[in-house]
Design an enzyme around this catalytic site. Structure first.
Site, short mmCIF file in Angstrom:
data_model
loop_
_atom_site.label_atom_id
_atom_site.label_comp_id
_atom_site.label_asym_id
_atom_site.label_seq_id
_atom_site.Cartn_x
_atom_site.Cartn_y
_atom_site.Cartn_z
N LYS A 13 13.74 32.07 33.83
CA LYS A 13 12.93 32.21 35.05
C LYS A 13 12.31 30.87 35.46
O LYS A 13 12.37 30.49 36.61
CB LYS A 13 11.80 33.25 34.85
N ARG A 88 3.43 41.29 35.01
CA ARG A 88 3.95 41.41 33.65
C ARG A 88 3.80 42.85 33.15
O ARG A 88 4.28 43.18 32.09
CB ARG A 88 3.14 40.48 32.80
N ARG A 123 14.26 25.54 23.47
CA ARG A 123 13.50 25.20 24.67
C ARG A 123 12.47 24.10 24.41
O ARG A 123 11.83 24.08 23.37
CB ARG A 123 12.79 26.46 25.17
N ARG A 156 7.06 24.87 22.54
CA ARG A 156 5.93 25.79 22.67
C ARG A 156 5.64 26.47 21.35
O ARG A 156 6.56 26.89 20.65
CB ARG A 156 6.24 26.85 23.74
N ARG A 167 6.92 38.86 21.47
CA ARG A 167 6.99 38.77 22.93
C ARG A 167 8.07 39.70 23.48
O ARG A 167 7.92 40.26 24.57
CB ARG A 167 7.25 37.32 23.34
P1 AMP Z 1 5.63 32.69 29.86
O1 AMP Z 1 5.51 31.23 30.01
O2 AMP Z 1 5.83 33.40 31.17
O3 AMP Z 1 6.66 33.09 28.83
O4 AMP Z 1 4.21 33.21 29.30
C1 AMP Z 1 3.69 32.76 28.07
C2 AMP Z 1 2.51 33.63 27.64
O5 AMP Z 1 1.49 33.57 28.65
C3 AMP Z 1 2.82 35.11 27.48
O6 AMP Z 1 3.35 35.42 26.21
C4 AMP Z 1 1.44 35.72 27.69
O7 AMP Z 1 0.62 35.56 26.53
C5 AMP Z 1 0.85 34.83 28.78
N1 AMP Z 1 1.13 35.34 30.14
C6 AMP Z 1 1.94 34.76 31.09
N2 AMP Z 1 1.94 35.48 32.22
C7 AMP Z 1 1.12 36.53 31.99
C8 AMP Z 1 0.70 37.64 32.78
N3 AMP Z 1 1.14 37.83 34.03
N4 AMP Z 1 -0.16 38.53 32.22
C9 AMP Z 1 -0.62 38.37 30.96
N5 AMP Z 1 -0.26 37.35 30.15
C10 AMP Z 1 0.60 36.44 30.67
#
Ligand code: AMP
Length: 210
Positions: A13, A88, A123, A156, A167
């Site tokens: 994404k 989410r 990544r 990360r 996750r």
């Molecule tokens: P991502 O970079 O989208 O994989 O997000 C990394 C982490 O950020 C996730 O595992 C969540 O802990 C947090 N996170 C990102 N977007 C959201 C969201 N919309 N709602 C809640 N937590 C989020």
């Protein structure tokens, strides 16, 4: 054009969102990137957010929904935006409706779990900008350095096997139900096979947006 990108963590994404941002001149709003920045700050909120990030759990809706609605009400989102990582869960989807945010298209990047694990472990991220790379599939020009600024890339903390597993569990439980949420609401919904190369996926998304 207001867009939502859905898909498992690691489906690509962020990478596709950067391309869409460049080619369609609409800002990419990545809640993960916003939260990683907040998590780095030395404040009580930063520490709380960092705990959720490190464990792979979702940050509570009270924290993220207001941040997101505030972000998309800014001037640069007037002509459209691309949401990467939001909503989410169903409650966040409802929060967008409640805030009268209209969505033109939902694009779902579909991929298998095996592929995800391979992708996430390779990544690398440039933290200040959120730009993402993959050591094999999308390497930076210079090993370990961001293409634009030359600054260091990091792996990360939540891209390790144990947190990836958590996750994915969170994805199935909370995020996957959004697919039906948008389909049954009659939203313009598109599924794209994201297991292919970056360029193939990009071409398909490009066709949807012209
Ligand atoms: P991502 O970079 O989208 O994989 O997000 C990394 C982490 O950020 C996730 O595992 C969540 O802990 C947090 N996170 C990102 N977007 C959201 C969201 N919309 N709602 C809640 N937590 C989020």
């Amino acid at each position: 054009m207001n867009l939502i990108l859905l898909g498992m963590p690691g489906a690509g994404k962020g990478t596709q969102a950067e391309i869409i941002e460049r080619e369609n001149k609409i800002p990419q709003i990545s809640t993960g990137a916003i939260l990683r920045e907040v998590g780095q700050s030395n404040t009580p909120l930063g520490e709380k957010v960092q705990e959720f990030l490190s464990s792979g759990k979702l940050v509570p809706n009270e924290i993220i929904v207001e941040m997101l609605v505030d972000r998309i009400s800014r001037e640069d989102c007037k002509e459209g935006f691309l949401l990467d990582g939001f909503p989410r869960n169903i409650d966040q989807g409802i929060a967008l409706d409640d805030a009268k945010v209209s969505i033109d298209k939902v694009i779902f990047l579909k991929i298998s779990e095996d592929e995800i694990i391979q992708r996430m472990s390779g990544r690398r991220v440039h933290l200040p900008s959120g730009r993402t790379y993959h050591i094999k599939n999308n390497p930076p020009k210079i090993d370990g350095c961001d293409d634009i600024t030359g600054e260091a890339l990091i792996q990360r903390e939540d891209d390790n096997p144990e947190v990836i597993k958590k996750r994915l569990e969170v994805y199935y439980e909370e995020t996957e139900p959004l697919l039906n949420f948008y389909k049954t609401k009659g939203q313009d919904f598109h599924e794209i096979d994201a297991s292919r190369t970056l360029d193939e996926v990009r071409t398909d998304i490009g066709k949807l947006l012209t």
